[in-house]
Design an enzyme around this catalytic site. Structure first.
Site, PDB file in Angstrom:
ATOM      1  N   ASP A  30       1.803   7.458  -8.457  1.00 59.88           N
ATOM      2  CA  ASP A  30       2.420   5.766  -8.398  1.00 59.88           C
ATOM      3  C   ASP A  30       1.654   5.538  -9.723  1.00 59.88           C
ATOM      4  O   ASP A  30       0.663   5.867  -9.828  1.00 59.88           O
ATOM      5  CB  ASP A  30       2.403   5.932  -7.243  1.00 59.88           C
ATOM      6  CG  ASP A  30       1.944   4.249  -6.918  1.00 59.88           C
ATOM      7  OD1 ASP A  30       3.553   4.184  -7.396  1.00 59.88           O
ATOM      8  OD2 ASP A  30       1.325   2.989  -6.534  1.00 59.88           O
ATOM      9  N   ASP A  32       2.316   1.383 -10.218  1.00 63.52           N
ATOM     10  CA  ASP A  32       1.774   0.376 -10.180  1.00 63.52           C
ATOM     11  C   ASP A  32       0.010   0.528  -9.819  1.00 63.52           C
ATOM     12  O   ASP A  32       0.972   0.460  -7.859  1.00 63.52           O
ATOM     13  CB  ASP A  32       2.616  -0.584  -9.793  1.00 63.52           C
ATOM     14  CG  ASP A  32       3.555  -1.395 -10.934  1.00 63.52           C
ATOM     15  OD1 ASP A  32       4.765  -0.747 -11.010  1.00 63.52           O
ATOM     16  OD2 ASP A  32       3.287  -1.539 -12.179  1.00 63.52           O
ATOM     17  N   LYS A 226      10.270   5.158  -3.386  1.00 66.51           N
ATOM     18  CA  LYS A 226       9.624   5.514  -2.372  1.00 66.51           C
ATOM     19  C   LYS A 226       9.545   4.092  -0.980  1.00 66.51           C
ATOM     20  O   LYS A 226       9.506   3.098  -0.727  1.00 66.51           O
ATOM     21  CB  LYS A 226       7.988   5.357  -3.116  1.00 66.51           C
ATOM     22  CG  LYS A 226       7.848   6.397  -3.669  1.00 66.51           C
ATOM     23  CD  LYS A 226       6.645   6.592  -4.172  1.00 66.51           C
ATOM     24  CE  LYS A 226       6.603   5.103  -5.100  1.00 66.51           C
ATOM     25  NZ  LYS A 226       5.617   4.322  -5.818  1.00 66.51           N
ATOM     26  N   ASP A 251      -0.283   3.671  -4.076  1.00 63.76           N
ATOM     27  CA  ASP A 251      -1.576   2.663  -3.307  1.00 63.76           C
ATOM     28  C   ASP A 251      -1.151   1.270  -2.179  1.00 63.76           C
ATOM     29  O   ASP A 251      -1.754   0.491  -1.837  1.00 63.76           O
ATOM     30  CB  ASP A 251      -2.162   1.515  -4.508  1.00 63.76           C
ATOM     31  CG  ASP A 251      -0.849   0.966  -5.082  1.00 63.76           C
ATOM     32  OD1 ASP A 251      -0.561  -0.261  -4.662  1.00 63.76           O
ATOM     33  OD2 ASP A 251       0.720   1.373  -5.308  1.00 63.76           O
TER      34      ASP A 251
HETATM   35  C1  LIG Z   1       7.211  -2.390  -7.369  1.00 69.96           C
HETATM   36  C2  LIG Z   1       5.569  -1.315  -8.244  1.00 69.96           C
HETATM   37  O1  LIG Z   1       5.910   0.034  -7.977  1.00 69.96           O
HETATM   38  P1  LIG Z   1       4.479   1.393  -8.200  1.00 69.96           P
HETATM   39  O2  LIG Z   1       5.099   1.881  -9.418  1.00 69.96           O
HETATM   40  O3  LIG Z   1       3.249   0.744  -7.019  1.00 69.96           O
HETATM   41  O4  LIG Z   1       5.657   1.967  -7.138  1.00 69.96           O
HETATM   42  C3  LIG Z   1       4.583  -1.711  -6.923  1.00 69.96           C
HETATM   43  O5  LIG Z   1       5.286  -2.536  -6.269  1.00 69.96           O
HETATM   44  O6  LIG Z   1       3.064  -1.716  -6.818  1.00 69.96           O
HETATM   45 MG   LIG Z   2       1.917   1.297  -6.227  1.00 68.00          MG
END
Ligand SMILES: C[C@H](OP(=O)(O)O)C(=O)O
Ligand SMILES: [Mg+2]
EC number: 3.1.3.41
Length: 305
Positions: A30, A32, A226, A251
């Site tokens: 992942d 973010d 996801k 996370d």
């Molecule tokens: C939108 C973003 O996506 P991630 O890169 O965590 O899947 C998040 O909600 O943190």
């Molecule tokens: Mg994330």
């Protein structure tokens, strides 16, 4: 294996890190909250990525963030010091384009109204789907402007992603297209993350931004990212890894860890993003990670021994 273990194992020592890493060849990462917050790379990430690749590990990036296309994610990765090629990046904007093209066989004479950013527009263009609506950014409405919101029979779907400039005009247009029963336009979310992590905390995410439409339409959207099937299909149709030696690193319990569980692969939850250790070990938590670690950057310590 499936991330519904009763008690996640907390990794805290370098020996435990080594034992963990020896179990897996492929890591679905992942972005973010694991690699970065916005454009701030988290401590130890660059050294960890370098160490894992030097030791033959395959890294694939799976993000619910729809604001960039894969091409622009490659540029973001490079700018932040991480090499990544398009084929290694699965974003919810890409999963949305694949779903519209391959699953819905989206009609050539229809367009998609977009509440979102360039990631959605660019990925849909890549598969030959015309969009509109992104240009409404910054266009505000006055109370006398409702007459300017008209039906548009060319709209075959409304796609809603993270839109930092979402406004009433965009919502009013999306509502108008989706509320027309004869038009039967698809209502699609790139992802339904309720929040997302920034350097100074969490903020409302796509799952929160689309609620005005859900409430007004009394209708639930199809969600691409996801932990849902479109993103699973997107990854597993492109990568044929050994599930027993593949691990999802995320996370968020309700997106990343659930995604790993739905894909029948192990999961590692990091504590640098949205979900907390207390939530992960809560006996009432339906989906638990296989492992927990403070941060993905911790693995750099194995390479520094
Ligand atoms: C939108 C973003 O996506 P991630 O890169 O965590 O899947 C998040 O909600 O943190
Ligand atoms: Mg994330």
């Amino acid at each position: 294996m499936p991330s519904t273990t009763t008690v996640p194992q907390k990794l805290t020592t370098v020996d435990q890190y080594k034992t963990f890493l020896d179990k897996y060849d492929t890591f679905l990462l992942d972005c973010d909250g694991v690699l970065w917050h916005g454009s701030h790379v988290l401590d130890g990430i660059l050294d960890t990525v370098k160490f894992l690749r030097e030791n033959g590990k395959q890294l694939v990036f799976v993000t619910n963030n729809s604001t960039l296309s894969r091409k622009n994610y490659v540029k973001k990765f490079e700018k932040l010091g991480i090499h990544a090629s398009e084929k290694d990046i699965f974003s919810s904007s890409f999963a949305t384009a694949v779903y519209l093209r391959n699953i819905l066989n989206f009609p050539k004479d229809k367009r998609v109204f977009v509440i979102g950013e360039s990631g959605i527009v660019d990925e849909l263009k890549e598969v030959g789907i015309e969009t509109c609506g992104a240009s409404d950014t910054g266009v505000v409405m006055a109370h006398g402007d409702f007459g300017s919101i008209e039906q548009d029979p060319t709209i075959g779907a409304v796609v809603c992603g993270f839109d930092i400039n979402i406004n009433y005009r965009k919502l009013a247009k999306a509502f108008t297209y989706l509320n027309n029963k004869e038009q039967n336009a698809h209502f699609i979310l790139t992802n339904d993350d309720s929040t997302f992590p920034a350097p100074n905390g969490v903020f409302p995410g796509t799952g929160s931004l689309c609620q005005p439409l859900v409430a007004a339409l009394k209708r639930q959207p199809m969600v691409m990212g996801k932990p849902n099937q479109p993103m699973l299909d997107c990854f597993f149709s492109n990568y044929h890894t050994d599930p027993a030696r593949t691990c999802m690193v995320g996370d968020r319990l309700d997106t990343d860890i659930a995604f790993g569980a739905n894909g029948n692969i192990a999961t590692l939850m990091v504590l640098t993003g949205v979900s907390t250790e207390e939530e992960a070990v809560d006996p009432n938590q339906p989906i638990k990670p296989s492992y927990i670690i403070e941060s993905f950057g911790e693995f750099a310590k194995v390479g520094q021994e």
